[in-house]
Design an enzyme around this catalytic site. Sequence first.
Site, PDB file in Angstrom:
ATOM      1  CD  GLN A   7     -43.959  -7.362  21.239  1.00 46.71           C
ATOM      2  OE1 GLN A   7     -43.204  -6.479  21.232  1.00 46.71           O
ATOM      3  NE2 GLN A   7     -43.634  -8.589  21.101  1.00 46.71           N
ATOM      4  CG  ASP A  36     -31.000  -7.340  20.415  1.00 48.19           C
ATOM      5  OD1 ASP A  36     -30.819  -6.277  21.450  1.00 48.19           O
ATOM      6  OD2 ASP A  36     -31.858  -8.077  20.546  1.00 48.19           O
ATOM      7  NE  ARG A  40     -33.197  -5.698  22.723  1.00 48.26           N
ATOM      8  CZ  ARG A  40     -34.361  -6.133  22.495  1.00 48.26           C
ATOM      9  NH1 ARG A  40     -35.478  -5.871  22.973  1.00 48.26           N
ATOM     10  NH2 ARG A  40     -34.394  -7.343  21.319  1.00 48.26           N
TER      11      ARG A  40
HETATM   12  N1  LIG Z   1     -33.024  -1.194  15.274  1.00 51.95           N
HETATM   13  C1  LIG Z   1     -34.185  -1.225  15.377  1.00 51.95           C
HETATM   14  N2  LIG Z   1     -34.925  -1.444  16.142  1.00 51.95           N
HETATM   15  C2  LIG Z   1     -36.305  -1.295  16.279  1.00 51.95           C
HETATM   16  C3  LIG Z   1     -36.827  -1.312  15.083  1.00 51.95           C
HETATM   17  N3  LIG Z   1     -38.149  -1.530  15.094  1.00 51.95           N
HETATM   18  C4  LIG Z   1     -38.328  -1.535  16.443  1.00 51.95           C
HETATM   19  N4  LIG Z   1     -37.251  -1.679  17.152  1.00 51.95           N
HETATM   20  C5  LIG Z   1     -36.885  -1.550  18.614  1.00 51.95           C
HETATM   21  O1  LIG Z   1     -37.093  -3.208  18.814  1.00 51.95           O
HETATM   22  C6  LIG Z   1     -37.109  -3.227  20.348  1.00 51.95           C
HETATM   23  C7  LIG Z   1     -38.086  -4.543  20.608  1.00 51.95           C
HETATM   24  O2  LIG Z   1     -37.582  -5.437  20.343  1.00 51.95           O
HETATM   25  P1  LIG Z   1     -38.174  -6.701  19.563  1.00 51.95           P
HETATM   26  O3  LIG Z   1     -37.195  -7.607  18.949  1.00 51.95           O
HETATM   27  O4  LIG Z   1     -39.391  -6.185  18.782  1.00 51.95           O
HETATM   28  O5  LIG Z   1     -38.724  -7.660  20.684  1.00 51.95           O
HETATM   29  P2  LIG Z   1     -38.007  -8.209  22.040  1.00 51.95           P
HETATM   30  O6  LIG Z   1     -38.091  -7.152  23.066  1.00 51.95           O
HETATM   31  O7  LIG Z   1     -36.648  -8.822  21.656  1.00 51.95           O
HETATM   32  O8  LIG Z   1     -38.821  -9.609  22.155  1.00 51.95           O
HETATM   33  P3  LIG Z   1     -40.223  -9.693  22.947  1.00 51.95           P
HETATM   34  O9  LIG Z   1     -40.271  -9.841  24.513  1.00 51.95           O
HETATM   35  O10 LIG Z   1     -40.957 -10.895  22.386  1.00 51.95           O
HETATM   36  O11 LIG Z   1     -41.091  -8.394  22.394  1.00 51.95           O
HETATM   37  C8  LIG Z   1     -37.550  -2.002  20.728  1.00 51.95           C
HETATM   38  O12 LIG Z   1     -36.572  -1.220  21.415  1.00 51.95           O
HETATM   39  C9  LIG Z   1     -37.751  -0.943  19.528  1.00 51.95           C
HETATM   40  O13 LIG Z   1     -37.519   0.413  19.749  1.00 51.95           O
HETATM   41  C10 LIG Z   1     -36.057  -1.122  13.689  1.00 51.95           C
HETATM   42  O14 LIG Z   1     -36.496  -0.948  12.951  1.00 51.95           O
HETATM   43  N5  LIG Z   1     -34.497  -1.288  14.206  1.00 51.95           N
END
Ligand SMILES: Nc1nc2c(ncn2[C@@H]2O[C@H](COP(=O)(O)OP(=O)(O)OP(=O)(O)O)[C@@H](O)[C@H]2O)c(=O)[nH]1
Length: 252
Positions: free
Chosen positions: A118, A175, A177
Amino acid sequence: MNVGIKTNIITIHDELEKKYTVVREDTQFIHLFGPVNFPINLNSKRYVFNWYVWKVKDYSMSFQELLKELKNNGADQNYNSILTYGDFENSHNALVRIHSCCLTGDVFGSTRCDCGPQLNHSLEHIVNSTSGAIVYMDNHEGRGIGLYAKAIANTLQELGFDTYEANNILDFEDDERTYDEAISIIKYFRAEKGITLLSNNPDKLRCFKKKGIIVNDVIPIHGFENEDNKRYLNSKLKRIANHIDFDEEKLS
Ligand SMILES: Nc1nc2c(ncn2[C@@H]2O[C@H](COP(=O)(O)OP(=O)(O)OP(=O)(O)O)[C@@H](O)[C@H]2O)c(=O)[nH]1
């Protein structure tokens, strides 16, 4: 760090200090340093970005104080980055990707998630356009739970829980964030000018709109599906579908 060396009339310290800005945001202060000339290699071609690093604090400080703080504990802190391309401040529209830090996917190339591809696709979109930026949120690692907890959450996933359930078992929200900091930095550069958002996440779109930034368009950014990330991607899609109709959100 000795930055007081004289070079003719201007000191090196003065030169560095010119790149340091403290921006007030309500009760908070964005401590921004940049631009740093930032050439990258993408698909065997060289592109030059501007790199800025920033940290939000609830106090202001001089550049000298900042240097002292960095020497004392800079390596233990999170600092976010914005990589801008083209005339990011003035262009009519700009592609923006808020990318959450993913050490495992972005750096190690983990196939458990789609974060690395991505990031790459976002960079490709940006260099194929006239201007844009990657806002790289270091403090978003593991959807905001941090790297250590993510390792534990990954282990829970091996036991059959999905990514969100694993977070919940560790007493985190699905989430953790927030996007306010990322949007503030975009606002600093572009004021009220519109952007095109590179994302599949409706929360990001909603936050931009709430902060008064016009989102001209949304471009979904996909990684790739494989055996390792199938469950991760499916649970992400399910959550998005449960929370909001992304298309409706886009149009409103
Ligand atoms: N808690 C957790 N976080 C993860 C895991 N795998 C990836 N991540 C985190 O997920 C975050 C990315 O979030 P996503 O939900 O994939 O995508 P998004 O940013 O919400 O959405 P997009 O803008 O479409 O990419 C990054 O901070 C990664 O470190 C996991 O197994 N567990």
